[in-house]
Design a protein around this motif. Structure first.
Motif, mmCIF file in Angstrom:
data_model
loop_
_atom_site.group_PDB
_atom_site.id
_atom_site.type_symbol
_atom_site.label_atom_id
_atom_site.label_comp_id
_atom_site.label_asym_id
_atom_site.label_seq_id
_atom_site.Cartn_x
_atom_site.Cartn_y
_atom_site.Cartn_z
ATOM 1 N N ASP A 191 0.839 -1.200 0.000
ATOM 2 C CA ASP A 191 0.000 0.000 0.000
ATOM 3 C C ASP A 191 0.874 1.250 0.000
ATOM 4 O O ASP A 191 2.056 1.210 0.359
ATOM 5 C CB ASP A 191 -0.950 -0.010 1.188
ATOM 6 C CG ASP A 191 -2.121 -0.970 0.976
ATOM 7 O OD1 ASP A 191 -2.332 -1.395 -0.169
ATOM 8 O OD2 ASP A 191 -2.807 -1.293 1.963
ATOM 9 N N ALA A 192 0.273 2.376 -0.387
ATOM 10 C CA ALA A 192 1.029 3.594 -0.675
ATOM 11 C C ALA A 192 1.543 4.315 0.562
ATOM 12 O O ALA A 192 2.217 5.337 0.436
ATOM 13 C CB ALA A 192 0.168 4.556 -1.497
ATOM 14 N N ASP A 193 1.251 3.793 1.754
ATOM 15 C CA ASP A 193 1.777 4.421 2.964
ATOM 16 C C ASP A 193 2.668 3.463 3.765
ATOM 17 O O ASP A 193 3.152 3.817 4.838
ATOM 18 C CB ASP A 193 0.642 4.949 3.854
ATOM 19 C CG ASP A 193 -0.418 3.901 4.156
ATOM 20 O OD1 ASP A 193 -0.304 2.762 3.642
ATOM 21 O OD2 ASP A 193 -1.359 4.215 4.905
ATOM 22 N N ASP A 194 2.887 2.250 3.244
ATOM 23 C CA ASP A 194 3.730 1.279 3.934
ATOM 24 C C ASP A 194 5.119 1.216 3.308
ATOM 25 O O ASP A 194 5.351 1.773 2.227
ATOM 26 C CB ASP A 194 3.064 -0.104 3.915
ATOM 27 C CG ASP A 194 1.752 -0.116 4.693
ATOM 28 O OD1 ASP A 194 1.627 0.650 5.659
ATOM 29 O OD2 ASP A 194 0.844 -0.894 4.319
ATOM 30 N N LEU A 195 6.033 0.500 3.967
ATOM 31 C CA LEU A 195 7.432 0.466 3.539
ATOM 32 C C LEU A 195 7.974 -0.953 3.563
ATOM 33 O O LEU A 195 7.536 -1.789 4.361
ATOM 34 C CB LEU A 195 8.297 1.326 4.475
ATOM 35 C CG LEU A 195 7.858 2.763 4.749
ATOM 36 C CD1 LEU A 195 8.706 3.363 5.869
ATOM 37 C CD2 LEU A 195 7.981 3.596 3.485
#
Length: 255
Positions: free
Chosen positions: A91-95
């Motif tokens: 997802d676009a907020d995870d790393l």
């Protein structure tokens, strides 16, 4: 030659976080990947940020939806564009840590698995460590997954040559759990990489940050996805809540 990994990333108003997410993919030690981002009608600077990255790295591919259609729909659009042997989700907020793909693909091959995931650590909205690690059973069965989603979406990867591309239901939440259930119903058991390979960002405005808000979505997995009647679904939700409150906390560690 290393096989191509297709990374599926839906985006919606993720301008505050997506730079770090993209950077964590670019820094992977395993370099044969394509990152397919599908923007779901962002109104902030998400698209501009991704376009800037894509100009510098042609492995980053952006597709834009004409209207907001939800994460599940965006993921399916990305899946349709994917060309890799392996399908991974982020997802676009995870790393990811820099060796995530390398370690995970080595683990898949060493254990002859078509699907795996890993442990992960938690961070707050600003990227600060919350000193919390989410682990999972070392031999995860379909029955265990049936009563609890132990698979962190940001850590999962499957072999599309083994399963084909698995289209997920475009529900508001719990698309990922339904996907893992579909996979594990076929193979019965899998193993996680027993170390944290990713960072899950806990945001105050996220539905998934509230277990209470998720109850109706979890109920829908039993009622709509599995097709149980109302009474059976209520009973299964009781088992689910017991697992969430009593069993799963044993897999959450302070670090």
């Amino acid at each position: 030659m290393s096989e191509l990994v297709s990374i599926i990333t839906p985006t919606f108003n993720a301008g505050k976080y997506v730079t770090a997410t993209l950077q964590s993919v670019i820094e992977q030690s395993y370099q044969n990947w394509e990152m397919i981002l599908v923007d779901d009608g962002s109104t902030d600077d998400t698209v501009k940020i991704i376009e800037d990255f894509a100009e510098k790295d042609n492995r980053i591919k952006l597709f834009k939806l004409s209207k907001n259609s939800g994460n599940g729909f965006a993921r399916n659009v990305a899946l349709e564009k994917a060309t890799g042997k392996y399908i991974a989700y982020l997802d676009a907020d995870d790393l990811w840590i820099s060796t995530k793909l390398e370690k995970q693909i080595q683990f898949l091959k060493a254990n002859n698995l078509p699907f795996t995931f890993s442990f992960y650590d938690c961070i707050d909205e600003n990227g600060n460590a919350l000193n919390k690690r989410v682990e999972a059973p070392l031999n995860l069965t379909y029955k265990q997954l049936f009563f609890c989603n132990y698979v962190g979406n940001l850590t999962a990867i499957y072999d599309s040559e083994y399963f084909g591309k698995i289209v997920i239901e475009a529900t508001e939440k719990r698309q990922d759990w339904r996907l893992w259930l579909t996979i594990l119903k076929q193979i019965k058991i899998t193993k996680p990489v027993p170390e944290p390979l990713a960072f899950y960002r806990i945001r105050r405005d996220s539905i998934s940050s509230s277990k209470f808000k998720l109850i109706k979505h979890n109920f829908g997995v039993y009622r709509d996805f599995h097709g149980y009647n109302f009474v059976s679904s209520v009973f299964l939700m009781t088992r689910f809540l017991f697992t969430q409150l009593i069993i799963k906390p044993k897999y959450i560690k302070e670090v």
